[in-house]
Design an enzyme around this catalytic site. Sequence first.
Site, PDB file in Angstrom:
ATOM      1  N   THR A  13       0.591  -1.050   0.096  1.00  0.00           N
ATOM      2  CA  THR A  13       0.059   0.010  -0.407  1.00  0.00           C
ATOM      3  C   THR A  13       1.212   1.038  -0.157  1.00  0.00           C
ATOM      4  O   THR A  13       0.713   2.376  -0.140  1.00  0.00           O
ATOM      5  CB  THR A  13      -0.934  -0.086   1.067  1.00  0.00           C
ATOM      6  OG1 THR A  13      -2.264  -1.115   1.176  1.00  0.00           O
ATOM      7  CG2 THR A  13      -1.921   1.143   1.321  1.00  0.00           C
ATOM      8  N   ASP A  57       1.573  -6.378  -4.861  1.00  0.00           N
ATOM      9  CA  ASP A  57       0.672  -6.600  -3.314  1.00  0.00           C
ATOM     10  C   ASP A  57       1.347  -7.450  -2.609  1.00  0.00           C
ATOM     11  O   ASP A  57       1.608  -8.399  -2.907  1.00  0.00           O
ATOM     12  CB  ASP A  57      -0.976  -6.675  -3.519  1.00  0.00           C
ATOM     13  CG  ASP A  57      -1.152  -6.477  -2.567  1.00  0.00           C
ATOM     14  OD1 ASP A  57      -1.548  -7.732  -1.406  1.00  0.00           O
ATOM     15  OD2 ASP A  57      -2.588  -5.477  -2.809  1.00  0.00           O
TER      16      ASP A  57
HETATM   17  N1  ASP Z   1      -1.938  -5.427  -0.087  1.00  0.00           N
HETATM   18  C1  ASP Z   1      -1.031  -4.031   1.179  1.00  0.00           C
HETATM   19  C2  ASP Z   1      -0.125  -5.662   1.035  1.00  0.00           C
HETATM   20  O1  ASP Z   1      -0.005  -6.182   1.164  1.00  0.00           O
HETATM   21  C3  ASP Z   1      -1.405  -3.789   2.140  1.00  0.00           C
HETATM   22  C4  ASP Z   1      -0.839  -3.004   2.747  1.00  0.00           C
HETATM   23  O2  ASP Z   1      -0.089  -3.141   2.303  1.00  0.00           O
HETATM   24  O3  ASP Z   1      -1.084  -2.859   3.936  1.00  0.00           O
HETATM   25  O4  ASP Z   1       0.650  -5.186  -0.127  1.00  0.00           O
END
Ligand code: ASP
Length: 332
Positions: A13, A57
């Site tokens: 993220t 991700d």
């Molecule tokens: N879906 C994201 C990831 O793990 C969530 C995050 O970074 O907070 O890459």
Amino acid sequence: MKKKILLIYTGGTIGMVKDKKKNTLIPFNFDKLLKAVPEINSEEIYLDNISTKNPIDSSNMNSDNWIEIVSLIENNYDSYDGFVVLHGTDTMAYTASAFSFMLEDLNKAVIFTGSQIPIGARRTDAKENLITAIEIAASGKVNEVSIYFEDQLYKGNRTVKVNSEHFEAFESPNYPILAEAGVNIKYKSTLEKKGDQKLKVHKNCSNDVAILKLFPGIKLSTIEAIIKSVKGIVIESFGAGNASTNPKFTQLLSQAIKDKKIIMNISQCLHGEAVRGQYETNEPFEKAGVICGKDMTTEAAVTKLMFLLGQKLNSAEIKRQLQKNLRGEISN
Ligand code: ASP
């Protein structure tokens, strides 16, 4: 002398932007985003950054990605004083746990961080996480794999993601924090001491493992199918390491161990541990010769098994090392 820190961007993220068509978050070019955060530059720290070939991700992480990231640390180890790995929060605790085993005799900081809101967004939590993680990496006080998130520095292989909504996304349920950032950064006595051995990097990990979470009424045929499908199994049992005393379950475990499967029992509870022999319902594991993983997190247990199965060790040695404290992942 300026401290040299390498930022390794792997996705997550922290570096994501909205895909306008699908309205979902996707990884973006971190170089461009970093330019929007001039405050990460400091007079005392010389900062470089690199990205993995294809930022993702972290739900897409696998052991090939771990090897790519570990190799970036290995290849740059002598040129930097510390490393900050930007990683998605979803599987950060797995990667941090895996790295604690893959990087043996680490004598520099490898700090994972990320954020719950992208760095380009107004309410982002990324800036504080990133700036403080860089400062901690440059302090020279941390010589292990850790996670910095929302004011706390956690031991990497003791951390779990517990919240997908709050900024406090992580917890270290069975081990004290390593440092706390307030007005000052307070380092705790729980930090590993610096050693003088040379770093050894282990790049073999086996995926021939499974996590089997028990629930009341789980079918024996389901348990059997999962155990049959892999070499190493982490069983998440109830409470203090308990399970059904149905003799067929015990037989199934005994047969699996005769078939050279490696099975380790940990608790489904976040706090506390699997204990040998406290209840009669712990007997299936004891009778069959299942290893007791005590207070290891699921993340540490499964990555330790992946790491040990990847080394060319015989079963007896794997079992011995699973029970041994290798990198602070299990209490004595
Ligand atoms: N879906 C994201 C990831 O793990 C969530 C995050 O970074 O907070 O890459």
